[in-house]
Motif scaffolding. Structure first.
Motif, PDB file in Angstrom:
ATOM      1  N   PRO A  36       0.837  -1.199   0.000  1.00 25.67           N
ATOM      2  CA  PRO A  36       0.000   0.000   0.000  1.00 25.67           C
ATOM      3  C   PRO A  36       0.873   1.251   0.000  1.00 25.67           C
ATOM      4  O   PRO A  36       1.947   1.269   0.607  1.00 25.67           O
ATOM      5  CB  PRO A  36      -0.804  -0.120   1.295  1.00 25.67           C
ATOM      6  N   VAL A  37       0.435   2.287  -0.700  1.00 29.71           N
ATOM      7  CA  VAL A  37       1.188   3.541  -0.817  1.00 29.71           C
ATOM      8  C   VAL A  37       0.338   4.682  -0.293  1.00 29.71           C
ATOM      9  O   VAL A  37      -0.837   4.808  -0.633  1.00 29.71           O
ATOM     10  CB  VAL A  37       1.564   3.817  -2.297  1.00 29.71           C
ATOM     11  N   ASN A  38       0.951   5.522   0.550  1.00 30.59           N
ATOM     12  CA  ASN A  38       0.314   6.751   1.006  1.00 30.59           C
ATOM     13  C   ASN A  38       1.413   7.789   1.220  1.00 30.59           C
ATOM     14  O   ASN A  38       2.189   7.686   2.161  1.00 30.59           O
ATOM     15  CB  ASN A  38      -0.479   6.528   2.293  1.00 30.59           C
ATOM     16  N   VAL A  39       1.477   8.756   0.302  1.00 32.14           N
ATOM     17  CA  VAL A  39       2.475   9.816   0.386  1.00 32.14           C
ATOM     18  C   VAL A  39       1.727  11.149   0.477  1.00 32.14           C
ATOM     19  O   VAL A  39       1.284  11.686  -0.535  1.00 32.14           O
ATOM     20  CB  VAL A  39       3.417   9.806  -0.843  1.00 32.14           C
ATOM     21  N   PRO A  40       1.556  11.679   1.696  1.00 34.39           N
ATOM     22  CA  PRO A  40       0.835  12.943   1.842  1.00 34.39           C
ATOM     23  C   PRO A  40       1.769  14.149   1.799  1.00 34.39           C
ATOM     24  O   PRO A  40       2.925  14.071   2.214  1.00 34.39           O
ATOM     25  CB  PRO A  40       0.213  12.805   3.237  1.00 34.39           C
ATOM     26  N   TYR A  41       1.257  15.242   1.268  1.00 33.47           N
ATOM     27  CA  TYR A  41       1.948  16.530   1.365  1.00 33.47           C
ATOM     28  C   TYR A  41       0.858  17.588   1.506  1.00 33.47           C
ATOM     29  O   TYR A  41       0.193  17.937   0.530  1.00 33.47           O
ATOM     30  CB  TYR A  41       2.828  16.815   0.146  1.00 33.47           C
ATOM     31  N   ALA A  43      -2.598  18.927   1.842  1.00 36.25           N
ATOM     32  CA  ALA A  43      -3.855  18.318   1.416  1.00 36.25           C
ATOM     33  C   ALA A  43      -3.681  17.485   0.146  1.00 36.25           C
ATOM     34  O   ALA A  43      -4.609  16.797  -0.275  1.00 36.25           O
ATOM     35  CB  ALA A  43      -4.903  19.406   1.176  1.00 36.25           C
ATOM     36  N   SER A  44      -2.512  17.527  -0.459  1.00 32.82           N
ATOM     37  CA  SER A  44      -2.235  16.709  -1.642  1.00 32.82           C
ATOM     38  C   SER A  44      -1.710  15.348  -1.208  1.00 32.82           C
ATOM     39  O   SER A  44      -1.180  15.197  -0.109  1.00 32.82           O
ATOM     40  CB  SER A  44      -1.188  17.387  -2.528  1.00 32.82           C
ATOM     41  N   TYR A  45      -1.847  14.366  -2.079  1.00 32.40           N
ATOM     42  CA  TYR A  45      -1.316  13.039  -1.759  1.00 32.40           C
ATOM     43  C   TYR A  45      -1.236  12.173  -3.008  1.00 32.40           C
ATOM     44  O   TYR A  45      -1.888  12.425  -4.016  1.00 32.40           O
ATOM     45  CB  TYR A  45      -2.166  12.328  -0.705  1.00 32.40           C
ATOM     46  N   GLY A  61      -3.495   3.870  -8.537  1.00 33.40           N
ATOM     47  CA  GLY A  61      -4.038   4.705  -7.472  1.00 33.40           C
ATOM     48  C   GLY A  61      -4.398   6.085  -7.967  1.00 33.40           C
ATOM     49  O   GLY A  61      -4.821   6.248  -9.122  1.00 33.40           O
ATOM     50  N   THR A  62      -4.199   7.088  -7.100  1.00 33.06           N
ATOM     51  CA  THR A  62      -4.604   8.448  -7.429  1.00 33.06           C
ATOM     52  C   THR A  62      -3.583   9.468  -6.943  1.00 33.06           C
ATOM     53  O   THR A  62      -2.844   9.226  -5.990  1.00 33.06           O
ATOM     54  CB  THR A  62      -5.961   8.805  -6.783  1.00 33.06           C
ATOM     55  N   LEU A  63      -3.582  10.576  -7.635  1.00 36.91           N
ATOM     56  CA  LEU A  63      -2.893  11.785  -7.193  1.00 36.91           C
ATOM     57  C   LEU A  63      -3.978  12.790  -6.855  1.00 36.91           C
ATOM     58  O   LEU A  63      -4.821  13.104  -7.694  1.00 36.91           O
ATOM     59  CB  LEU A  63      -2.005  12.346  -8.312  1.00 36.91           C
ATOM     60  N   ARG A  64      -3.978  13.275  -5.634  1.00 32.40           N
ATOM     61  CA  ARG A  64      -4.874  14.369  -5.248  1.00 32.40           C
ATOM     62  C   ARG A  64      -4.010  15.618  -5.238  1.00 32.40           C
ATOM     63  O   ARG A  64      -3.085  15.746  -4.425  1.00 32.40           O
ATOM     64  CB  ARG A  64      -5.498  14.126  -3.880  1.00 32.40           C
ATOM     65  N   ALA A  65      -4.278  16.522  -6.187  1.00 30.69           N
ATOM     66  CA  ALA A  65      -3.491  17.743  -6.318  1.00 30.69           C
ATOM     67  C   ALA A  65      -4.294  18.917  -5.783  1.00 30.69           C
ATOM     68  O   ALA A  65      -5.348  19.248  -6.314  1.00 30.69           O
ATOM     69  CB  ALA A  65      -3.135  17.976  -7.782  1.00 30.69           C
ATOM     70  N   VAL A  66      -3.803  19.515  -4.725  1.00 25.77           N
ATOM     71  CA  VAL A  66      -4.361  20.767  -4.214  1.00 25.77           C
ATOM     72  C   VAL A  66      -3.321  21.824  -4.582  1.00 25.77           C
ATOM     73  O   VAL A  66      -2.186  21.778  -4.115  1.00 25.77           O
ATOM     74  CB  VAL A  66      -4.611  20.699  -2.698  1.00 25.77           C
ATOM     75  N   GLY A  67      -3.724  22.735  -5.453  1.00 27.36           N
ATOM     76  CA  GLY A  67      -2.743  23.559  -6.141  1.00 27.36           C
ATOM     77  C   GLY A  67      -2.256  22.725  -7.310  1.00 27.36           C
ATOM     78  O   GLY A  67      -2.977  21.872  -7.819  1.00 27.36           O
ATOM     79  N   CYS A  68      -1.033  22.913  -7.738  1.00 27.59           N
ATOM     80  CA  CYS A  68      -0.486  22.155  -8.871  1.00 27.59           C
ATOM     81  C   CYS A  68       0.598  21.199  -8.378  1.00 27.59           C
ATOM     82  O   CYS A  68       1.563  21.632  -7.737  1.00 27.59           O
ATOM     83  CB  CYS A  68       0.055  23.109  -9.927  1.00 27.59           C
ATOM     84  N   ARG A  69       0.420  19.930  -8.681  1.00 25.04           N
ATOM     85  CA  ARG A  69       1.317  18.871  -8.204  1.00 25.04           C
ATOM     86  C   ARG A  69       1.545  17.844  -9.302  1.00 25.04           C
ATOM     87  O   ARG A  69       0.799  17.746 -10.268  1.00 25.04           O
ATOM     88  CB  ARG A  69       0.721  18.150  -6.984  1.00 25.04           C
ATOM     89  N   ARG A  70       2.579  17.028  -9.101  1.00 25.32           N
ATOM     90  CA  ARG A  70       2.887  15.886  -9.945  1.00 25.32           C
ATOM     91  C   ARG A  70       3.158  14.695  -9.045  1.00 25.32           C
ATOM     92  O   ARG A  70       3.574  14.867  -7.900  1.00 25.32           O
ATOM     93  CB  ARG A  70       4.141  16.152 -10.782  1.00 25.32           C
ATOM     94  N   ALA A  71       2.971  13.498  -9.566  1.00 25.81           N
ATOM     95  CA  ALA A  71       3.387  12.275  -8.871  1.00 25.81           C
ATOM     96  C   ALA A  71       4.607  11.730  -9.598  1.00 25.81           C
ATOM     97  O   ALA A  71       4.665  11.742 -10.831  1.00 25.81           O
ATOM     98  CB  ALA A  71       2.272  11.246  -8.877  1.00 25.81           C
ATOM     99  N   TRP A  72       5.608  11.264  -8.837  1.00 30.43           N
ATOM    100  CA  TRP A  72       6.840  10.723  -9.411  1.00 30.43           C
ATOM    101  C   TRP A  72       7.115   9.365  -8.792  1.00 30.43           C
ATOM    102  O   TRP A  72       6.898   9.157  -7.595  1.00 30.43           O
ATOM    103  CB  TRP A  72       8.003  11.672  -9.128  1.00 30.43           C
ATOM    104  N   PHE A  73       7.601   8.419  -9.629  1.00 32.38           N
ATOM    105  CA  PHE A  73       7.886   7.053  -9.201  1.00 32.38           C
ATOM    106  C   PHE A  73       9.257   6.643  -9.734  1.00 32.38           C
ATOM    107  O   PHE A  73       9.537   6.814 -10.921  1.00 32.38           O
ATOM    108  CB  PHE A  73       6.852   6.076  -9.768  1.00 32.38           C
ATOM    109  N   PRO A 124      10.754  17.651  -5.874  1.00 32.09           N
ATOM    110  CA  PRO A 124      10.130  16.817  -4.844  1.00 32.09           C
ATOM    111  C   PRO A 124       9.746  17.630  -3.606  1.00 32.09           C
ATOM    112  O   PRO A 124      10.544  18.408  -3.084  1.00 32.09           O
ATOM    113  CB  PRO A 124      11.210  15.795  -4.492  1.00 32.09           C
ATOM    114  N   LEU A 125       8.501  17.424  -3.160  1.00 31.13           N
ATOM    115  CA  LEU A 125       8.023  18.056  -1.931  1.00 31.13           C
ATOM    116  C   LEU A 125       8.046  17.064  -0.773  1.00 31.13           C
ATOM    117  O   LEU A 125       8.376  17.426   0.350  1.00 31.13           O
ATOM    118  CB  LEU A 125       6.603  18.593  -2.143  1.00 31.13           C
ATOM    119  N   TRP A 126       7.667  15.814  -1.041  1.00 27.93           N
ATOM    120  CA  TRP A 126       7.708  14.761  -0.030  1.00 27.93           C
ATOM    121  C   TRP A 126       7.796  13.422  -0.738  1.00 27.93           C
ATOM    122  O   TRP A 126       7.062  13.178  -1.696  1.00 27.93           O
ATOM    123  CB  TRP A 126       6.464  14.793   0.855  1.00 27.93           C
ATOM    124  N   CYS A 127       8.683  12.549  -0.245  1.00 27.15           N
ATOM    125  CA  CYS A 127       8.885  11.238  -0.848  1.00 27.15           C
ATOM    126  C   CYS A 127       8.855  10.162   0.233  1.00 27.15           C
ATOM    127  O   CYS A 127       9.199  10.418   1.388  1.00 27.15           O
ATOM    128  CB  CYS A 127      10.238  11.160  -1.556  1.00 27.15           C
TER     129      CYS A 127
END
Length: 133
Positions: A36-41, A43-45, A61-73, A124-127
């Motif tokens: 399972p993956v949960n990477v919060p930053y 309100a984004s995750y 899964g999903t990327l929840r973007a509050v403001g402008c965000r990207r998901a990286w793997f 990167p904001l949070w990894c």
């Protein structure tokens, strides 16, 4: 007497067939491991599941973007070398579905995956690190 013998023999054949069928069903391959993956930053995750295959890792899964965000793997080998990376494009104020395969083309596949919430410029904001189960 012959009727009883035939009935008993038929019962033995049916029982043997049932047991052999059960053995074949029990020999099915095991499912691929998941994490399972949960990477919060804020309100984004990034939230979902990693499925570990022999030469790739799939994120669903999903990327929840509050403001402008990207998901990286990123997939990494046992020695810590990066094998491959994938990211979404920039998404703003949306919940965005992600299904991506990240290559890990080495024997045994990836040892671990790093999943990040990035800003709109791919910083990167949070990894979080997820080790292969």
């Amino acid at each position: 007497m012959k009727a009883h013998l035939a009935a008993a023999l038929g019962s033995v054949v049916l029982t043997a067939g049932t047991l052999l069928g059960a053995s074949a069903a029990g020999a099915q391959t095991a499912a691929y491991p998941t994490s399972p993956v949960n990477v919060p930053y804020g309100a984004s995750y990034v939230h979902g599941t990693l499925t570990w295959y022999n030469r790739s890792v799939v994120f669903d899964g999903t990327l929840r973007a509050v403001g402008c965000r990207r998901a990286w793997f990123g997939t990494y080998g046992a020695s810590g070398n990066q094998l491959s990376a994938k990211s979404t494009s920039t998404k703003c104020d949306v919940t965005y579905p992600i299904n991506v395969a990240i290559p890990a083309d080495v024997p045994g596949g990836a040892a671990y995956v790093i999943v990040c919430v990035d800003d709109a410029n791919a910083k990167p904001l949070w990894c979080e690190r997820y080790n292969r189960p």
